[in-house]
Design a protein around this motif. Sequence first.
Motif, short mmCIF file in Angstrom:
data_model
loop_
_atom_site.label_atom_id
_atom_site.label_comp_id
_atom_site.label_asym_id
_atom_site.label_seq_id
_atom_site.Cartn_x
_atom_site.Cartn_y
_atom_site.Cartn_z
N THR A 230 -42.34 78.20 -78.89
CA THR A 230 -42.01 78.64 -77.60
C THR A 230 -40.87 77.81 -77.07
O THR A 230 -40.01 78.37 -76.01
CB THR A 230 -43.15 78.38 -76.67
N HIS A 231 -40.56 76.74 -77.35
CA HIS A 231 -39.35 76.00 -76.94
C HIS A 231 -39.27 74.57 -77.64
O HIS A 231 -40.17 74.19 -78.46
CB HIS A 231 -39.32 75.66 -75.40
N HIS A 232 -38.10 73.73 -77.44
CA HIS A 232 -37.84 72.71 -78.17
C HIS A 232 -38.26 71.20 -78.02
O HIS A 232 -38.29 70.49 -78.47
CB HIS A 232 -36.43 72.58 -78.56
N GLU B 150 -40.65 68.07 -77.01
CA GLU B 150 -41.18 67.35 -78.22
C GLU B 150 -42.70 67.22 -78.41
O GLU B 150 -43.15 67.06 -79.43
CB GLU B 150 -41.03 65.73 -77.89
N ASP B 151 -43.31 67.73 -77.41
CA ASP B 151 -44.78 67.99 -77.37
C ASP B 151 -45.10 69.30 -77.83
O ASP B 151 -46.26 69.78 -77.83
CB ASP B 151 -45.30 67.87 -75.87
N HIS B 152 -44.22 70.03 -78.47
CA HIS B 152 -44.43 71.53 -79.01
C HIS B 152 -43.67 71.51 -80.36
O HIS B 152 -43.89 72.46 -81.01
CB HIS B 152 -43.64 72.51 -78.01
N VAL B 153 -43.29 70.42 -80.88
CA VAL B 153 -42.63 70.31 -82.08
C VAL B 153 -42.82 69.01 -83.03
O VAL B 153 -42.40 68.86 -84.13
CB VAL B 153 -41.08 70.54 -82.04
N GLY C 168 -46.21 79.11 -73.91
CA GLY C 168 -45.52 77.97 -73.81
C GLY C 168 -45.77 77.16 -72.36
O GLY C 168 -46.94 77.28 -72.09
N ASP C 169 -44.71 76.56 -71.81
CA ASP C 169 -44.92 75.86 -70.47
C ASP C 169 -44.72 76.86 -69.33
O ASP C 169 -44.21 76.16 -68.25
CB ASP C 169 -44.44 74.58 -70.56
N LEU C 170 -44.40 78.14 -69.46
CA LEU C 170 -44.06 78.74 -68.46
C LEU C 170 -45.14 78.61 -66.91
O LEU C 170 -44.86 78.49 -66.05
CB LEU C 170 -43.92 80.50 -68.74
N GLY D 66 -49.17 76.46 -73.20
CA GLY D 66 -49.01 75.07 -74.11
C GLY D 66 -49.83 73.88 -73.80
O GLY D 66 -49.70 73.01 -74.46
N HIS D 67 -50.35 74.11 -72.54
CA HIS D 67 -51.40 72.88 -72.04
C HIS D 67 -52.50 73.45 -70.90
O HIS D 67 -52.41 74.61 -70.67
CB HIS D 67 -50.27 72.03 -71.29
N ARG D 68 -53.55 72.84 -71.28
CA ARG D 68 -54.54 73.07 -70.17
C ARG D 68 -55.43 74.21 -70.79
O ARG D 68 -55.31 74.95 -71.91
CB ARG D 68 -54.18 73.30 -68.76
#
Length: 336
Positions: free
Chosen positions: A73-75, A77-80, A192-194, A238-240
Motif C-alpha cells: 500500500t506504501h513504502h 518501514e512498518d509496511h515493508v 494502508g494508512d489512509l 494498516g493499523h487498528r
Amino acid sequence: MQIISSQERQVYPIIFPTSYGSVGTINFYIINDGKLLTLIDAGINHEGCWDYFNLVLAEQGYKVADIDRIILTHHHEDHVGLLKRILAVKNIPIYAHPIAISRLAMDADFFHMRYQFFNELYAEMDCLQDAQPRLEKLSKTLKELDERKIMADYIPIQEGDFVGGLEVIETPGHSPDSISLFDRERQWLFTGDLVLKESSTNAIIDPDQNGVRLKSVVQQRQSLTKCAEIDVLLVFPGHRSIIENHKQLINQKLESMNRKAERMLALLAKQSQTASSLAKQYYKSKYNTEFSLVMSEIIGYLDYLEGNQLVIKEKIDGVWIYSLAQQVQEEAIPEG
Ligand SMILES: [Zn+2]
C-alpha cells in the motif's frame, strides 16, 4: 484469528500488537482466492512479527513459500519490514506504486535530492537548528543506501490497474505512493494508512521525483473524500481495527481536520509568524519530541490554507513569514 470470507475468497488478517509509534497494531493481510495467495503489505522487521506471520500461515495449512505475490500500500518501514525475510525464502513479484519502487530500491539520486530538499525546507521554515537530529538521520540513510535497499522483481501499479481482481486506487497524502486496493465484487477496500479507527494518521511532507514539495494535506483530504465516495462493506486498514462504517469515520476525520485548520488560523490572526514558531505554539513539547511529524503537519496545513487563499506568505531574509490573508482579516472585523 478472525477469517473474513466471501464468494470463494478469504482474508486472513495478521494483526500484530506493537509499541511502534502509537499505532497499536501492525496489520497486513493474506488473501486466498482459491488459486493464489496474495500478501497485502509485509509488516515490521521484528522477530515477533515474523513468528506471528508464520503462525497465521500455519494455522491455515500454509508456509511462507506458498505466498505467490505481494502488493504494497506504501513504502513505510512498518509496511515493508518482512520483505527481505520473505524474499530470502522465495523470490516473488512485488506490486507497488512507481514512487514506492524508487524508494525501496534506495535510488541514490533521489535520496541525495531528498536530503537537499529537507535542508532547504527547514532553513526556509526557520528551524534548521532544531532539525539537526532529523538531518543527521537523513544523512545516515545516505551512507546506508546499499545495505538498506530491497532488490526484488517490482511490478509498477497505478490508478486503474488490476492485480488479482483488486483495483488500484491512488490515495496519496500519508505518503506520495499510497494506494488503496478495491475488491469491487465483495466491496472490500484495503487502505494502508489512509484512515485509521482509533489513531490519527499524518499527512507527511515529501518531495516529488523532481524535488517539488507535495501538498500532503490537500492530497490527504482529496484521498479521504475519494474513498468516502466508494460504497464499501469493510475497510482493511494498516493499523487498528477493521472498519465497517468508513463514510462516517472519514467525515469525522475531515471535520477534525477543519477544526485543526481553524485553530491554526486563529493563532495566525494573533500574529504573523514562521511555520516553526506556529508549530511550537500549536504542539508545545511535541515540537521537540516529534519534530519531523509536527513540522510535516504544520507545513501541510499552511500549504492547504494558502491554496484556499486564507493564508499568504512572504520571504524575509530567506525565511517564510505566514499571515492571515487580507480578505480573512476583513471578514473577521465585526460589522456595525
Ligand atoms: Zn503505517
